[in-house]
Motif scaffolding. Structure first.
Motif, short mmCIF file in Angstrom:
data_model
loop_
_atom_site.label_atom_id
_atom_site.label_comp_id
_atom_site.label_asym_id
_atom_site.label_seq_id
_atom_site.Cartn_x
_atom_site.Cartn_y
_atom_site.Cartn_z
N GLY A 43 0.80 -1.21 0.00
CA GLY A 43 0.00 0.00 0.00
C GLY A 43 0.83 1.26 0.00
O GLY A 43 2.03 1.25 -0.25
N THR A 44 0.15 2.36 0.30
CA THR A 44 0.81 3.66 0.34
C THR A 44 1.15 4.02 1.77
O THR A 44 0.67 3.39 2.71
N ALA A 45 1.94 5.04 1.93
CA ALA A 45 2.32 5.51 3.27
C ALA A 45 1.10 5.94 4.08
O ALA A 45 1.11 5.86 5.30
N GLU A 46 0.05 6.36 3.39
CA GLU A 46 -1.18 6.79 4.06
C GLU A 46 -2.14 5.62 4.34
O GLU A 46 -3.23 5.82 4.84
N GLY A 47 -1.74 4.41 3.96
CA GLY A 47 -2.57 3.23 4.21
C GLY A 47 -3.53 2.89 3.10
O GLY A 47 -4.34 1.98 3.24
N GLY A 48 -3.46 3.59 1.98
CA GLY A 48 -4.35 3.30 0.86
C GLY A 48 -3.77 2.23 -0.05
O GLY A 48 -2.70 1.67 0.19
N LEU A 49 -4.51 1.95 -1.12
CA LEU A 49 -4.05 1.00 -2.12
C LEU A 49 -3.04 1.67 -3.04
O LEU A 49 -3.22 2.83 -3.42
N GLY A 50 -2.00 0.95 -3.39
CA GLY A 50 -0.97 1.48 -4.27
C GLY A 50 0.39 0.97 -3.86
O GLY A 50 0.49 0.00 -3.11
N THR A 51 1.43 1.60 -4.37
CA THR A 51 2.78 1.22 -3.99
C THR A 51 3.55 2.47 -3.58
O THR A 51 3.28 3.56 -4.06
N SER A 52 4.51 2.28 -2.71
CA SER A 52 5.30 3.38 -2.18
C SER A 52 6.78 3.03 -2.22
O SER A 52 7.21 2.08 -1.55
N SER A 77 1.82 -1.79 -11.21
CA SER A 77 2.67 -0.68 -10.78
C SER A 77 3.68 -1.10 -9.73
O SER A 77 4.72 -0.44 -9.58
N ALA A 78 3.45 -2.17 -9.01
CA ALA A 78 4.46 -2.67 -8.06
C ALA A 78 5.70 -3.11 -8.83
O ALA A 78 6.83 -2.83 -8.42
N VAL A 79 5.49 -3.77 -9.95
CA VAL A 79 6.60 -4.19 -10.81
C VAL A 79 7.34 -2.95 -11.31
O VAL A 79 8.57 -2.87 -11.23
N LEU A 80 6.59 -1.99 -11.83
CA LEU A 80 7.21 -0.78 -12.37
C LEU A 80 7.95 0.02 -11.31
O LEU A 80 9.04 0.54 -11.56
N THR A 81 7.39 0.10 -10.12
CA THR A 81 8.05 0.83 -9.03
C THR A 81 9.38 0.19 -8.68
O THR A 81 10.40 0.87 -8.56
N VAL A 82 9.39 -1.13 -8.49
CA VAL A 82 10.63 -1.80 -8.12
C VAL A 82 11.65 -1.73 -9.26
O VAL A 82 12.83 -1.48 -9.02
#
Length: 136
Positions: A43-52, A77-82
């Motif tokens: 998730g995100t730093a704010e606790g939502g869905l996504g990647t950080s 997007s997890a793949v793209l972020t890493v």
């Protein structure tokens, strides 16, 4: 011996609870005792869905014992972020690897192998081989 000279595992999901649950399951199935270091980055730093990227970098640093860090991701997007973090070269520990593996089965195989003392190549191979697990 938990974490000492063992490959670290980072589980990156779009959901914090999913990453935490998969980490807990993988550690439990790796005999439930001392396991290789595992961190969830969901998730995100704010606790939502996504990647950080910040959560991923922090998780990777927390499991790094100097012998390698393997990152398993759920989707998109997890793949793209890493991949982006690996390309930058300074956000993740040296030798960190994104592994192409099914998220749940790969996590279990990676944690079991790392906990048994497998090196980063063995951990990557075990996680990747999880694609071949047949259920019928």
């Amino acid at each position: 011996m938990s974490g000492v000279n063992q490959v670290g595992i980072v589980l990156v999901s779009h959901s914090g609870p999913v990453a935490e649950s998969v980490a807990e399951l993988a550690k439990g199935l790796a005999a439930g005792g001392a396991t290789a270091p595992v961190a969830a980055a969901g998730g995100t730093a704010e606790g939502g869905l996504g990647t950080s990227a910040e959560l991923i970098a922090g998780a990777a640093a927390s499991v790094d014992s100097g012998v390698g860090v393997v990152l398993l991701v759920d989707l998109g997007s997890a793949v793209l972020t890493v991949k982006s973090m690996l390309a930058e070269g300074d956000e993740l520990p040296e030798g960190a690897r994104l592994v192409d593996a099914p998220f749940l089965e790969g996590a279990v195989a990676a944690v079991v192998t790392a906990s048994a003392g497998g090196d980063v190549d063995a951990v990557e191979a075990a996680a990747s081989e999880a694609y071949a697990y047949r259920k019928v």
